[in-house]
Enzyme design. Structure first.
Site, PDB file in Angstrom:
ATOM      1  N   SER A 119       0.850  -1.173  -0.033  1.00  0.00           N
ATOM      2  CA  SER A 119       0.111  -0.046   0.038  1.00  0.00           C
ATOM      3  C   SER A 119       0.866   1.198  -0.081  1.00  0.00           C
ATOM      4  CB  SER A 119      -0.981  -0.030   1.241  1.00  0.00           C
ATOM      5  OG  SER A 119      -0.102  -0.225   2.352  1.00  0.00           O
ATOM      6  N   HIS A 140      -2.969  -2.912  -5.979  1.00  0.00           N
ATOM      7  CA  HIS A 140      -3.410  -2.657  -4.476  1.00  0.00           C
ATOM      8  C   HIS A 140      -5.012  -2.712  -4.152  1.00  0.00           C
ATOM      9  CE1 HIS A 140      -3.891   0.172  -0.975  1.00  0.00           C
ATOM     10  NE2 HIS A 140      -3.633  -0.925  -0.657  1.00  0.00           N
ATOM     11  N   GLU A 152      -6.184  -0.291  -7.358  1.00  0.00           N
ATOM     12  CA  GLU A 152      -5.147   0.509  -7.909  1.00  0.00           C
ATOM     13  C   GLU A 152      -3.901  -0.262  -8.604  1.00  0.00           C
ATOM     14  OE1 GLU A 152      -4.541   4.213  -5.123  1.00  0.00           O
ATOM     15  OE2 GLU A 152      -4.078   2.570  -4.091  1.00  0.00           O
ATOM     16  N   ASN A 190      -4.317   5.606  -0.048  1.00  0.00           N
ATOM     17  CA  ASN A 190      -3.438   5.642   1.192  1.00  0.00           C
ATOM     18  C   ASN A 190      -2.992   7.307   1.280  1.00  0.00           C
ATOM     19  OD1 ASN A 190      -4.449   3.608   2.126  1.00  0.00           O
ATOM     20  ND2 ASN A 190      -2.462   2.482   1.664  1.00  0.00           N
TER      21      ASN A 190
END
Ligand code: CAA
Length: 282
Positions: A119, A140, A152, A190
């Site tokens: 991440s 991700h 992602e 994130n």
């Protein structure tokens, strides 16, 4: 699309177990590797529970038993030797991931694609541990993987167009919506989520409101399904701290400094739901 039949998953925690599940639900043969036999057992039990829920809601193609049968739990990494596509979802630890990719490069056939569910760690640096950087990418997933529709996709500096196309196709074949993000700390989700959670810890530390009221404010005031502390406990406070540390170190801006209270909870071993205590007690 290049024929991908066998997907290997490394790590069988919340993320790895979820990825193995959605891969099996989508018809792939899955080899799920973890060093811990008890974790593998726990992951298989969790998978059965999740699949049963989905089946009851009519959201599962085939039966629970058919899906489960496509997952082979293994405790030796060499068992990934016949995979066409590997998704690494081990703990968010840089040294561990770098070592795993060196090992994978030796074990998995040269034509296979290697993805990481990191991440926050650089895909380019992970790819450098292999002799096939053009076949390495970031993939991700979001937690809980069976319910969250986003993946992602991240290209390392050397990721080829062909590899990235296959990564997108594999994600879409799992029913996910794929967005492309740059190889920068935290990617998109994130980069935005963790400073938000971190700010909630600063607010709590300053006594702005109680944890329950902060969560309630965000749930009702912003229509989020979970408040920041509920989500942090769910993701793991150790994971939250580790991502904040990477944002802080790699972006070099003091606005990313981890909240001391978040650090304190992690020092206490209050990692969230998985340890029975985080911001809340479970
Ligand atoms: N598999 C199958 N079903 C599941 C499940 C799973 N893994 N997890 C929950 N469910 C089911 C529940 O059993 C429940 O079913 P019933 O309605 O039949 O009882 C249903 O889903 C709803 O669950 P809950 O009632 O427990 O709670 P909810 O309505 O709040 O939904 C949620 C749960 C989907 C997790 C929702 O709260 C949500 O979307 N939360 C936000 C999650 C999020 O932001 N994830 C991203 C985290 S960030 C990340 O992952 C990136 C990173 O690197 C840190």
């Amino acid at each position: 699309m290049a024929t991908i039949n066998r997907i290997g998953v490394i790590g069988c925690g919340q993320m790895g177990g979820g990825i193995a599940q959605v891969a099996a639900q989508s018809g792939y043969q899955v080899t799920m590797f973890d060093v811990s036999g008890s974790q593998l057992e726990k992951a298989m039990t969790g998978m059965e529970k999740s699949l049963t829920k989905l089946s009851e809601k009519g959201k599962l193609k085939g039966t629970v038993a058919e899906v489960i049968k496509r997952v082979r739990p293994v405790s030796q990494i060499e068992e990934l030797g016949n995979c066409d596509f590997v998704i690494e979802a081990a703990s968010e630890n840089r040294e561990l991931k770098l070592k795993l990719f060196g090992d994978l490069d030796r074990i998995v056939p040269k034509g296979a694609i290697l993805c990481t569910n990191t991440s926050s760690i650089s895909i380019t640096e992970i790819a450098r541990q292999t002799s096939r950087a053009e076949k390495v990418a970031g993939m991700h997933f979001m937690n809980p993987v069976p319910l969250m529709s986003l993946v992602e996709g991240i290209r390392g500096l050397a990721t080829s167009n062909e590899t990235f196309k296959i990564v997108r196709e594999v994600a879409e074949s799992m029913g996910k919506v794929f967005i492309e993000a740059k190889d920068a700390p935290g990617f998109v989700v994130n980069r935005v989520l963790l400073p938000f959670i971190n700010e909630a810890f600063f607010a709590l530390q300053e006594g702005l409101a109680s944890p329950k009221d902060i969560d309630q404010a965000i749930r009702l005031g912003l229509n989020h399904p979970m408040g920041p502390f509920e989500l942090a406990d769910y993701v793991g406070l150790d994971v939250c701290l580790s991502v904040m540390e990477i944002l802080h170190r790699d972006l070099g801006d003091s606005k990313y400094r981890p909240a001391p209270l978040l650090r304190k909870y992690v020092e206490a071993g209050w990692f969230g739901k998985k340890t029975g205590r985080g911001v809340y007690v479970y």
